[in-house]
Design a protein around this motif. Structure first.
Motif, short mmCIF file in Angstrom:
data_model
loop_
_atom_site.label_atom_id
_atom_site.label_comp_id
_atom_site.label_asym_id
_atom_site.label_seq_id
_atom_site.Cartn_x
_atom_site.Cartn_y
_atom_site.Cartn_z
N UNK B 82 1.06 -1.61 -0.04
CA UNK B 82 -0.39 0.68 0.20
C UNK B 82 1.22 1.07 -0.63
N UNK B 83 0.57 2.83 -0.26
CA UNK B 83 1.33 3.35 -0.36
C UNK B 83 1.91 4.28 1.17
N UNK B 84 1.46 3.49 2.18
CA UNK B 84 1.02 3.76 3.30
C UNK B 84 2.66 3.09 3.29
N UNK B 85 2.54 2.59 2.91
CA UNK B 85 4.61 1.43 3.30
C UNK B 85 5.64 2.26 2.39
N UNK B 86 5.17 3.42 1.89
CA UNK B 86 6.35 3.75 1.09
C UNK B 86 6.92 4.06 2.17
#
Lengths: 114, 115
Positions: B82-86
């Motif tokens: 997910x983008x939050x794991x960038x």
């Protein structure tokens, strides 16, 4: 409860003036204590460590830290700041009464003005 | 000794893809850790392990899994990116006792971008 606290999130000094970055920990036992530096987009570099030997510890690049058990502190100092010291600094603790876990402070961003 | 080795150094993932971040240490350290560091922030503990076969959650475990089948290796798995794991991911290892040689060793980090 916070086990290691860096008291300042940002510190700004002028080049050539002293640096003080503060770190306090909470532990019933003598911990192992470290200061790491992280330059932008880089990994973590060990500056110095305290592991129950001399309480005044000298590190790289002119940095020092003094372990004060009575104050539960391990503040990082340098007599004269250099522009290249601008970075993020982390106080890191291994607490031997908390599962021997590696615990990070929140970090202090050091800015050095010309 | 190589210390702590992380691979890859950089990776771009699409949303929903999976990947494994590898971490290996050759110092026979019992304790290993995975941290993530978001831009301008400190390090947050994802998972840790106190020895082979033993793992436990840290502060931000959601979306990740780990295993510790050997003392040397501690891979971190992202199942549905997910983008939050960038973030930048750091692996670390320590010995579980105090002493002159006590030190926390860190890998060089993995910069992960999820798009």
């Amino acid at each position: 409860a916070q086990s290691v606290t860096q008291l300042d999130s940002h510190v700004s000094v002028s080049e050539g003036t002293p640096v003080l970055l503060r770190c306090n920990y909470s532990s019933s036992y003598s911990p192992s204590l470290f200061w790491y530096v992280q330059h932008p987009n880089k990994g973590l570099q060990l500056l110095l460590k305290y592991t129950s030997a001399a309480t005044l510890v000298k590190g790289i690049n002119g940095f020092e830290a003094e372990f004060k058990k009575s104050e539960t502190s391990f503040h990082l100092t340098k007599p004269s700041a250099h522009m290249s010291d601008a970075a993020e600094y982390f106080c890191v603790v291994i607490l031997y009464n908390a599962g021997n876990m590696l615990t990070f402070g929140g970090g202090t961003r050091l800015m050095v003005k010309p | 000794n190589a210390g702590v080795t992380q691979t890859p150094k950089f990776r771009i993932l699409k949303i929903g893809q999976s990947m494994t971040l590898q971490c290996t240490q050759d110092m026979n350290h019992n304790y290993m850790y995975w941290y993530r560091q978001d831009p301008g922030m400190g390090l947050k503990l994802i998972y840790y392990s106190v020895g082979a076969g033993i793992t436990d959650k840290g502060e931000v475990p959601n979306g990740y899994n780990v295993s510790r089948s050997t003392t040397e290796d501690f891979p971190l798995r992202l199942e549905l990116a997910a983008p939050s794991q960038t973030s930048v991911y750091f692996c670390a290892s320590t010995l579980p006792f105090a002493g002159e040689n006590t030190e926390a060793f860190f890998g060089q980090g993995t910069r992960l971008t999820v798009v």
